[in-house]
Design a protein around this motif. Sequence first.
Motif, mmCIF file in Angstrom:
data_model
loop_
_atom_site.group_PDB
_atom_site.id
_atom_site.type_symbol
_atom_site.label_atom_id
_atom_site.label_comp_id
_atom_site.label_asym_id
_atom_site.label_seq_id
_atom_site.Cartn_x
_atom_site.Cartn_y
_atom_site.Cartn_z
ATOM 1 N N CYS A 21 0.801 -0.925 -0.009
ATOM 2 C CA CYS A 21 -0.037 -0.101 0.146
ATOM 3 C C CYS A 21 0.785 1.642 0.587
ATOM 4 O O CYS A 21 1.526 1.248 0.912
ATOM 5 C CB CYS A 21 -1.000 0.382 1.453
ATOM 6 S SG CYS A 21 -2.557 -1.553 0.799
ATOM 7 N N PHE A 22 0.788 2.317 -0.667
ATOM 8 C CA PHE A 22 1.497 3.307 -0.869
ATOM 9 C C PHE A 22 0.298 4.817 -0.964
ATOM 10 O O PHE A 22 -0.621 4.822 -1.055
ATOM 11 C CB PHE A 22 1.438 3.621 -1.979
ATOM 12 C CG PHE A 22 2.393 2.992 -2.972
ATOM 13 C CD1 PHE A 22 3.741 2.037 -2.970
ATOM 14 C CD2 PHE A 22 1.725 1.526 -3.453
ATOM 15 C CE1 PHE A 22 4.700 1.170 -3.257
ATOM 16 C CE2 PHE A 22 2.245 0.320 -3.142
ATOM 17 C CZ PHE A 22 4.040 0.429 -3.815
ATOM 18 N N PRO A 23 0.750 5.752 0.222
ATOM 19 C CA PRO A 23 -0.137 6.404 0.998
ATOM 20 C C PRO A 23 0.312 7.835 0.368
ATOM 21 O O PRO A 23 0.903 8.151 -0.574
ATOM 22 C CB PRO A 23 1.052 6.694 2.240
ATOM 23 C CG PRO A 23 1.237 5.089 2.644
ATOM 24 C CD PRO A 23 1.924 5.461 1.934
ATOM 25 N N HIS A 24 -1.301 8.803 0.115
ATOM 26 C CA HIS A 24 -1.364 9.861 0.089
ATOM 27 C C HIS A 24 -0.257 10.935 -0.012
ATOM 28 O O HIS A 24 0.840 10.953 1.293
ATOM 29 C CB HIS A 24 -2.560 10.270 0.569
ATOM 30 C CG HIS A 24 -2.955 11.205 1.818
ATOM 31 N ND1 HIS A 24 -2.784 9.599 2.797
ATOM 32 C CD2 HIS A 24 -2.646 11.874 2.853
ATOM 33 C CE1 HIS A 24 -3.044 10.299 4.109
ATOM 34 N NE2 HIS A 24 -3.071 11.112 3.919
ATOM 35 N N SER A 47 2.466 -1.431 4.625
ATOM 36 C CA SER A 47 2.378 -0.151 4.073
ATOM 37 C C SER A 47 3.607 0.457 4.355
ATOM 38 O O SER A 47 4.182 0.775 4.449
ATOM 39 C CB SER A 47 1.175 0.456 5.477
ATOM 40 O OG SER A 47 1.315 1.458 5.066
ATOM 41 N N TYR A 50 7.530 6.209 3.461
ATOM 42 C CA TYR A 50 8.048 7.099 2.329
ATOM 43 C C TYR A 50 8.717 7.956 3.719
ATOM 44 O O TYR A 50 8.864 8.366 4.401
ATOM 45 C CB TYR A 50 7.877 7.636 2.135
ATOM 46 C CG TYR A 50 6.519 7.989 1.041
ATOM 47 C CD1 TYR A 50 6.305 6.826 0.162
ATOM 48 C CD2 TYR A 50 4.888 8.476 0.920
ATOM 49 C CE1 TYR A 50 5.497 5.847 -0.645
ATOM 50 C CE2 TYR A 50 3.974 7.791 -0.277
ATOM 51 C CZ TYR A 50 4.353 7.134 -0.966
ATOM 52 O OH TYR A 50 2.768 6.895 -1.006
ATOM 53 N N GLY A 89 -2.685 2.371 -3.669
ATOM 54 C CA GLY A 89 -2.827 3.699 -3.739
ATOM 55 C C GLY A 89 -3.567 4.811 -3.690
ATOM 56 O O GLY A 89 -4.824 4.682 -4.752
ATOM 57 N N GLY A 93 -0.274 8.274 -3.338
ATOM 58 C CA GLY A 93 0.208 7.187 -3.825
ATOM 59 C C GLY A 93 -0.484 5.966 -4.838
ATOM 60 O O GLY A 93 -0.219 5.290 -5.386
ATOM 61 N N VAL A 96 2.435 7.442 -7.286
ATOM 62 C CA VAL A 96 3.231 6.192 -7.113
ATOM 63 C C VAL A 96 3.497 4.190 -6.987
ATOM 64 O O VAL A 96 4.714 3.777 -7.800
ATOM 65 C CB VAL A 96 3.958 6.615 -5.196
ATOM 66 C CG1 VAL A 96 5.195 5.712 -4.850
ATOM 67 C CG2 VAL A 96 3.947 7.899 -5.460
ATOM 68 N N ALA A 97 2.202 3.918 -6.588
ATOM 69 C CA ALA A 97 2.189 2.686 -7.243
ATOM 70 C C ALA A 97 1.715 2.207 -8.819
ATOM 71 O O ALA A 97 3.123 0.993 -9.154
ATOM 72 C CB ALA A 97 0.921 2.026 -6.512
ATOM 73 N N ASP A 170 6.705 16.110 -0.839
ATOM 74 C CA ASP A 170 5.370 15.299 -1.800
ATOM 75 C C ASP A 170 4.526 16.227 -3.327
ATOM 76 O O ASP A 170 4.422 15.537 -3.501
ATOM 77 C CB ASP A 170 4.220 14.110 -0.379
ATOM 78 C CG ASP A 170 4.835 13.680 0.293
ATOM 79 O OD1 ASP A 170 5.956 13.171 -0.359
ATOM 80 O OD2 ASP A 170 3.971 13.277 0.540
#
Length: 253
Positions: A21-24, A47, A50, A89, A93, A96-97, A170
């Motif tokens: 999983c890739f966060p916001h 998860s 970053y 994502g 995210g 990024v995913a 970001d």
Amino acid sequence: MRGAWFRRFGTADAGARRLFCFPHAGGAASAYLRLSQALPPAVEVLSAQYPGRQDRRLEPGVEDIGVLADLLAEQVRRESGGRPYAFFGHSMGAVVAYETARRLRRKAGSGPFHLFVSGRSAPSTGPRRSDQLLGDAQLRAEIRRLGGTGSRVLDDPELMEMIMPALRADYRALAGYAWEPGQPLDCPLTVLVGDADPVVTVEEAAAWEGLSTASTAVRVFTGGHFYLDDRTQDVAEAIVSRLGAGARGESAA
């Protein structure tokens, strides 16, 4: 980069399907804690953490989506251990995913068997005005506009001071990102979006369909940009449904 890149929450079954999983933007690995709790033990959530936040707050943030995807692709190869895995994502995210999946396909000849992209228009639709923010005042205004649990930090100056370096990094990464055409992915996509999202319409989200040769499904949920906060169980059920019998702990026979 010094710190470990992925966090695990809870206990998964032996042989569980792995979901990276890739966060916001501005988010941390803990953004997926509730989702991991809603998923069955047959799905193991890893998860991404970053650099520049929580236990990696002393590390500089990565201000380039491509560089971040390069680093994550290498870490996913190490963590996967040759087992099948899927990606999820949300918002930044999702990009990024997607870019991490592209690199894995291109460099390793393999990648996720399924890609979930949430709260983000397809990169092929062009730059987003909401990514081109200048200064802390605009960043704070954007957090308030998007709502969700993250907007609560606006009322806590100490928390805001802690997250601002990651948020700046970001959004610099998003501002500098430009999609480059290339070979499409070959894994199925599931696109998730809130029906009242202020930064992406259902039509813009559906444009992800052109980025894979495999099937694409679009799921629309009641809510805004952070619909996931209120519809966690529904999203978990959608993930399990798309991952198949193995994600429910059932035999695939």
